[in-house]
Design a protein around this motif. Structure first.
Motif, PDB file in Angstrom:
ATOM      1  N   MET A 147       0.817  -1.372  -0.080  1.00 53.40           N
ATOM      2  CA  MET A 147      -0.085  -0.011   0.097  1.00 53.40           C
ATOM      3  C   MET A 147       0.769   1.323  -0.082  1.00 53.40           C
ATOM      4  SD  MET A 147      -2.966  -0.888  -0.315  1.00 53.40           S
ATOM      5  CE  MET A 147      -3.764   0.502  -0.340  1.00 53.40           C
ATOM      6  N   LYS A 148       2.183   1.194   0.489  1.00 59.13           N
ATOM      7  CA  LYS A 148       2.972   2.361   0.586  1.00 59.13           C
ATOM      8  C   LYS A 148       3.223   2.794  -0.857  1.00 59.13           C
ATOM      9  CE  LYS A 148       7.325   3.916   2.340  1.00 59.13           C
ATOM     10  NZ  LYS A 148       8.077   4.283   1.042  1.00 59.13           N
ATOM     11  N   GLU A 149       3.761   1.638  -1.780  1.00 54.38           N
ATOM     12  CA  GLU A 149       4.042   1.803  -3.131  1.00 54.38           C
ATOM     13  C   GLU A 149       2.744   2.287  -3.896  1.00 54.38           C
ATOM     14  OE1 GLU A 149       6.358  -0.307  -6.565  1.00 54.38           O
ATOM     15  OE2 GLU A 149       6.755  -0.926  -4.347  1.00 54.38           O
ATOM     16  N   HIS A 150       1.814   1.465  -3.591  1.00 49.47           N
ATOM     17  CA  HIS A 150       0.590   1.736  -4.238  1.00 49.47           C
ATOM     18  C   HIS A 150       0.039   3.285  -4.163  1.00 49.47           C
ATOM     19  CE1 HIS A 150      -3.527   1.041  -5.838  1.00 49.47           C
ATOM     20  NE2 HIS A 150      -4.101   1.638  -4.821  1.00 49.47           N
ATOM     21  N   GLU A 151       0.141   4.002  -3.101  1.00 54.67           N
ATOM     22  CA  GLU A 151      -0.187   5.328  -3.056  1.00 54.67           C
ATOM     23  C   GLU A 151       0.828   6.169  -3.491  1.00 54.67           C
ATOM     24  OE1 GLU A 151      -3.263   5.161   0.998  1.00 54.67           O
ATOM     25  OE2 GLU A 151      -1.130   6.174   1.338  1.00 54.67           O
ATOM     26  N   GLU A 152       2.150   5.869  -3.453  1.00 54.97           N
ATOM     27  CA  GLU A 152       3.191   6.669  -4.161  1.00 54.97           C
ATOM     28  C   GLU A 152       2.805   6.677  -5.570  1.00 54.97           C
ATOM     29  OE1 GLU A 152       6.888   5.225  -3.054  1.00 54.97           O
ATOM     30  OE2 GLU A 152       6.754   5.701  -0.967  1.00 54.97           O
ATOM     31  N   HIS A 153       2.493   5.653  -6.171  1.00 51.72           N
ATOM     32  CA  HIS A 153       2.040   5.772  -7.616  1.00 51.72           C
ATOM     33  C   HIS A 153       0.732   6.397  -8.013  1.00 51.72           C
ATOM     34  CE1 HIS A 153       1.237   3.931 -11.575  1.00 51.72           C
ATOM     35  NE2 HIS A 153       0.236   3.672 -11.153  1.00 51.72           N
ATOM     36  N   LEU A 154      -0.279   6.597  -6.911  1.00 52.68           N
ATOM     37  CA  LEU A 154      -1.473   7.469  -6.960  1.00 52.68           C
ATOM     38  C   LEU A 154      -1.097   8.771  -7.002  1.00 52.68           C
ATOM     39  CD1 LEU A 154      -4.153   4.947  -5.760  1.00 52.68           C
ATOM     40  CD2 LEU A 154      -3.670   5.184  -8.227  1.00 52.68           C
ATOM     41  N   HIS A 155       0.181   9.040  -6.326  1.00 52.53           N
ATOM     42  CA  HIS A 155       0.414  10.369  -5.911  1.00 52.53           C
ATOM     43  C   HIS A 155      -0.551  11.140  -4.860  1.00 52.53           C
ATOM     44  CE1 HIS A 155       3.520  10.211  -8.990  1.00 52.53           C
ATOM     45  NE2 HIS A 155       2.455   9.846  -9.955  1.00 52.53           N
ATOM     46  N   GLU A 157      -1.989  13.051  -1.650  1.00 50.41           N
ATOM     47  CA  GLU A 157      -1.563  13.798  -0.803  1.00 50.41           C
ATOM     48  C   GLU A 157      -1.811  13.594   0.632  1.00 50.41           C
ATOM     49  OE1 GLU A 157      -3.155  17.580  -1.700  1.00 50.41           O
ATOM     50  OE2 GLU A 157      -1.934  17.969  -3.759  1.00 50.41           O
ATOM     51  N   THR A 158      -2.906  12.976   0.938  1.00 56.77           N
ATOM     52  CA  THR A 158      -3.242  12.415   2.030  1.00 56.77           C
ATOM     53  C   THR A 158      -3.350  10.794   2.126  1.00 56.77           C
ATOM     54  OG1 THR A 158      -4.310  14.337   2.922  1.00 56.77           O
ATOM     55  CG2 THR A 158      -4.768  12.564   4.102  1.00 56.77           C
ATOM     56  N   SER A 159      -2.763  10.108   3.057  1.00 63.03           N
ATOM     57  CA  SER A 159      -2.977   8.673   2.877  1.00 63.03           C
ATOM     58  C   SER A 159      -4.306   8.199   3.336  1.00 63.03           C
ATOM     59  CB  SER A 159      -1.881   8.040   3.822  1.00 63.03           C
ATOM     60  OG  SER A 159      -1.908   6.680   3.891  1.00 63.03           O
ATOM     61  N   LYS A 160      -4.747   7.074   2.608  1.00 58.35           N
ATOM     62  CA  LYS A 160      -6.002   6.321   3.006  1.00 58.35           C
ATOM     63  C   LYS A 160      -5.672   4.936   3.859  1.00 58.35           C
ATOM     64  CE  LYS A 160      -8.604   8.175  -1.102  1.00 58.35           C
ATOM     65  NZ  LYS A 160      -9.309   7.775  -2.224  1.00 58.35           N
ATOM     66  N   GLN A 161      -4.371   4.853   3.989  1.00 52.03           N
ATOM     67  CA  GLN A 161      -4.210   3.563   4.736  1.00 52.03           C
ATOM     68  C   GLN A 161      -4.846   3.380   5.853  1.00 52.03           C
ATOM     69  OE1 GLN A 161      -0.002   2.182   4.547  1.00 52.03           O
ATOM     70  NE2 GLN A 161       0.442   3.929   2.997  1.00 52.03           N
ATOM     71  N   PRO A 162      -5.106   4.297   6.898  1.00 46.19           N
ATOM     72  CA  PRO A 162      -5.778   4.234   8.193  1.00 46.19           C
ATOM     73  C   PRO A 162      -7.054   3.318   8.005  1.00 46.19           C
ATOM     74  CG  PRO A 162      -4.774   6.097   8.284  1.00 46.19           C
ATOM     75  CD  PRO A 162      -4.526   5.892   6.661  1.00 46.19           C
ATOM     76  N   ARG A 163      -7.925   3.993   6.921  1.00 47.60           N
ATOM     77  CA  ARG A 163      -9.357   3.263   6.914  1.00 47.60           C
ATOM     78  C   ARG A 163      -9.153   2.046   6.170  1.00 47.60           C
ATOM     79  NH1 ARG A 163     -13.413   5.947   2.582  1.00 47.60           N
ATOM     80  NH2 ARG A 163     -12.014   4.905   1.127  1.00 47.60           N
ATOM     81  N   PHE A 164      -8.115   2.107   4.921  1.00 45.45           N
ATOM     82  CA  PHE A 164      -7.944   0.742   4.413  1.00 45.45           C
ATOM     83  C   PHE A 164      -7.656  -0.232   5.404  1.00 45.45           C
ATOM     84  CE2 PHE A 164      -4.953  -2.457   2.540  1.00 45.45           C
ATOM     85  CZ  PHE A 164      -5.680  -2.696   0.962  1.00 45.45           C
ATOM     86  N   PHE A 165      -6.601  -0.214   6.270  1.00 46.42           N
ATOM     87  CA  PHE A 165      -6.434  -1.316   7.338  1.00 46.42           C
ATOM     88  C   PHE A 165      -7.175  -1.533   8.336  1.00 46.42           C
ATOM     89  CE2 PHE A 165      -2.121  -0.715   5.452  1.00 46.42           C
ATOM     90  CZ  PHE A 165      -1.571  -1.915   5.387  1.00 46.42           C
TER      91      PHE A 165
END
Length: 635
Positions: A147-155, A157-165
């Motif tokens: 997900m770190k690389e996934h969000e870097e690819h999508l550029h 600005e604010t991570s959605k990982q908290p909701r994802f996990f």
């Protein structure tokens, strides 16, 4: 016992909230890693305790059953909210229909003073907990670097990982609760949580196509929720119990109302397992990040569907409902195996393969003999491990080469040698003996030997399966001449799940005779198969696990010897009838206007015979007819 249940069911809920509230990525990673490790250990400990029945005491003066009832309505209100948010009439109607049914059932019919054991575990439940807690945890761990690389690819600005996990980890607790529930109302509650979690995860990226497919997943699974509520109402009106074990202990159903209820429960399982004609939601789920696809296809969500059908199967054994379930499952197995042949998208091949294999498991539930149930359990175990592995491999490859098309994976060994070998191993465990998926298919065909239409569909579907797996493996084995593989760099938290699942898919197959003897055979009064010297034998034949592994090992040693000898050979380009471009070693030939044309290899996908446009409509109509026949036969 209570502590283990708290860990397996409630810990993922708490850990999911922690992932959402603790925004530091390092802390979130520790929470996911810790939760995964604890779940894995707890699932093994629960298996060692053996079958059990357990009911938790009241909390703050209120019974847990009352809390689940409140949570049911709260969850349906949330789903209804999203129905209004996305302006989807079907979600609104299905949510309201479930609420009305629950009001009638809970407030006017159910005797809440009657004691129903909350949790019950037999070997099937314990095996499911192991799969969910170990395979599911490995997928969550893989998701940390992915997900770190996934969000870097999508550029972003604010991570959605908290909701994802939050929803990814929550999924594990919901599934553990589902497979351990003995009260049908509890089973329904966890069933609906998986529906909501899948909706949130499929639409995670927030793109137009992601939202569209998440909404489709929600309304299709909500249709299954309506069927589940209807099934509970028919069952309670006829049998006056919500106790699953009491229902199963009463023997095969004969009352019309009970059969209709079981048919509706099976229909709910079909929607959750993406059986035809509901395959669209799972195919659309491929837009989600790869860990979501892996979790939905291997250890959660769709496995909830087959588990529900398999759990209630003894109650409709020998009835027309059983025949209908077997025909529906067998047809999905055959149709989706055919549809997979026309696909070059790796994720879509895996999706159709998943739906097909789930159909095979459901067919086993319909066949409803000890041999068929054994086949279903083996298929659940080995499909979960191998399919999780393959989805994670495709996600890893896609992040590296920017494509999930198998044609773009030619020569992958030169770019990603470790991942290429792991992917090939995963494919072979789905395709060849002595691995567990083929063992399960052999058992299923053995069990269906007295049901002509079913056994023909299973045999034809198994033959078609070989086509798309062998084609994919062949593409991966293609190696450009003269190239040397480049050492592959990979994050530890991606490499560890891949290697663990790869070793697991092979190691579990090697241990399959022991697994049968100690985990599955005790479930039945009479042994459906016999084990002698690592050979599983049944009435119609035998599957020589250990001898086949010996042959496989010798073949691997010979192949490695040949490869070692070939390293010193000089590469020769393909001969093009004297028209090769001079000085070229890639097989280029002189084409029109004397321009060089590079030789390229490609697979046949036979869209004229197996294309989605050609087969899907017919397959859906036939599947609807079979489902109507199943429910109508119960009436």
């Amino acid at each position: 016992m209570s502590n283990l249940l708290v860990v397996l069911v409630l810990l993922p809920f708490v850990a999911g909230l922690a992932c959402y509230l603790l925004r530091a990525s390092f802390v979130r990673s520790l929470v996911v890693l810790g939760t995964g490790g604890i779940l894995a250990v707890a699932s093994i400990a629960l298996m060692m305790t053996g079958p059990f029945t357990y009911s938790p005491g009241p909390v703050l003066g209120m019974s847990w059953d009352s809390l689940i009832t409140i949570a049911d309505f709260a969850l349906l209100i949330v789903i209804l909210f999203y129905g209004f948010k996305h302006n989807n009439l079907l979600i609104k109607l299905f949510s309201v229909a479930q609420m009305v049914g629950l009001v009638i059932l809970e407030l006017f019919w159910v005797d809440h003073t009657a004691h129903v054991p909350t949790f019950y575990a037999d070997q099937l439940s314990l095996i499911m907990v192991l799969i969910i807690s170990i395979v599911g945890s490995l997928i969550c761990i893989y998701a940390i670097p992915y997900m770190k690389e996934h969000e870097e690819h999508l550029h972003l600005e604010t991570s959605k990982q908290p909701r994802f996990f939050l929803f990814l980890v929550l999924f594990l607790g919901a599934m553990n609760g589902l497979v351990l529930s003995n009260n049908i109302l509890w089973l329904y509650f966890f069933f609906e949580i998986t529906t909501f979690c899948s909706f949130m995860l499929i639409g995670h990226d927030g793109t137009e196509i992601a939202i569209k497919n998440s909404v489709r997943a929600l309304w299709m699974n909500s249709a299954g929720g309506v069927a589940f509520v209807a099934g509970m109402m028919f069952i309670y009106a006829t049998a006056a119990t919500l106790d699953i074990q009491a229902l199963l202990a009463s023997g095969s159903a004969t009352a019309v109302g009970l059969l209709v209820g079981l048919a509706f429960i099976s229909f709910a399982g079909f929607t959750k397992a993406a059986q035809l004609p509901f395959q669209g939601w799972l195919l659309g789920a491929m837009v989600a990040p790869t860990p979501v696809s892996a979790l939905l296809h291997s250890s959660t969500m769709v496995k909830a569907g087959v588990y529900v059908v398999l759990r209630f199967a003894p109650a409709f054994a020998g009835t027309f409902v059983a025949t209908g379930v077997a025909l529906c499952g067998g047809f999905t197995f055959l149709a989706c195996a055919a549809l997979a042949i026309s696909q070059s998208n790796g994720k879509k091949i895996l999706a159709y393969s998943t739906i097909s294999n789930l159909g095979l498991i459901i067919a086993c539930a319909g066949i409803n003999t000890p041999a068929a149930h054994t086949a279903a359990i083996f298929l659940i175990i080995f499909h979960a491990v191998s399919k999780a592995l393959l989805f994670l491999c495709v996600g890893t490859i896609e992040q590296r080469i920017g494509s999930r098309d198998i044609e773009d994976m030619r020569g992958l060994y030169a770019r990603m040698p470790r991942t290429a070998w792991i992917t090939i191993t995963g494919i072979l465990t789905m395709l060849l003996p002595p691995f567990g998926v083929l063992l399960g298919k052999w058992m299923a065909i053995e069990a269906a030997s007295d049901q002509l239409f079913v056994v023909v569909m299973l045999a034809m579907g198994s033959a078609l399966t070989v086509v798309y797996w062998a084609r994919w493996a062949g593409s991966l084995l293609d190696m450009p001449g003269g190239e040397k593989p480049v050492p592959e760099e990979q994050a530890l938290l991606m490499r560890l799940p891949l290697l663990t699942l790869c070793l697991g898919s092979v190691g579990l197959a090697l241990a399959s005779p022991a697994m049968y003897e100690y985990l599955i055979r005790p479930m039945f009064a009479s042994a459906p198969f016999m084990v002698t010297g690592g050979v599983l034998s049944g009435p119609m034949g035998a599957f020589a696990v250990y001898p086949l592994f010996l042959v496989l090992g010798l073949g691997l040693l010979y192949a490695l010897r040949v490869v070692k000898k070939s390293r010193g050979m000089t590469f020769a380009a393909p001969y093009s009838g004297g028209a090769n471009v001079k000085g070229s070693n890639d097989g280029s030939f002189v084409g029109p206007m004397n321009a060089p044309v590079k030789i390229e290899a490609g697979n046949y996908y036979l869209p004229a015979f197996f294309g989605e446009e050609r087969l899907t409509t017919f397959a859906n109509i036939a599947a609807i007819a079979l489902i109507v026949l199943m429910i109508g036969g119960a009436l």
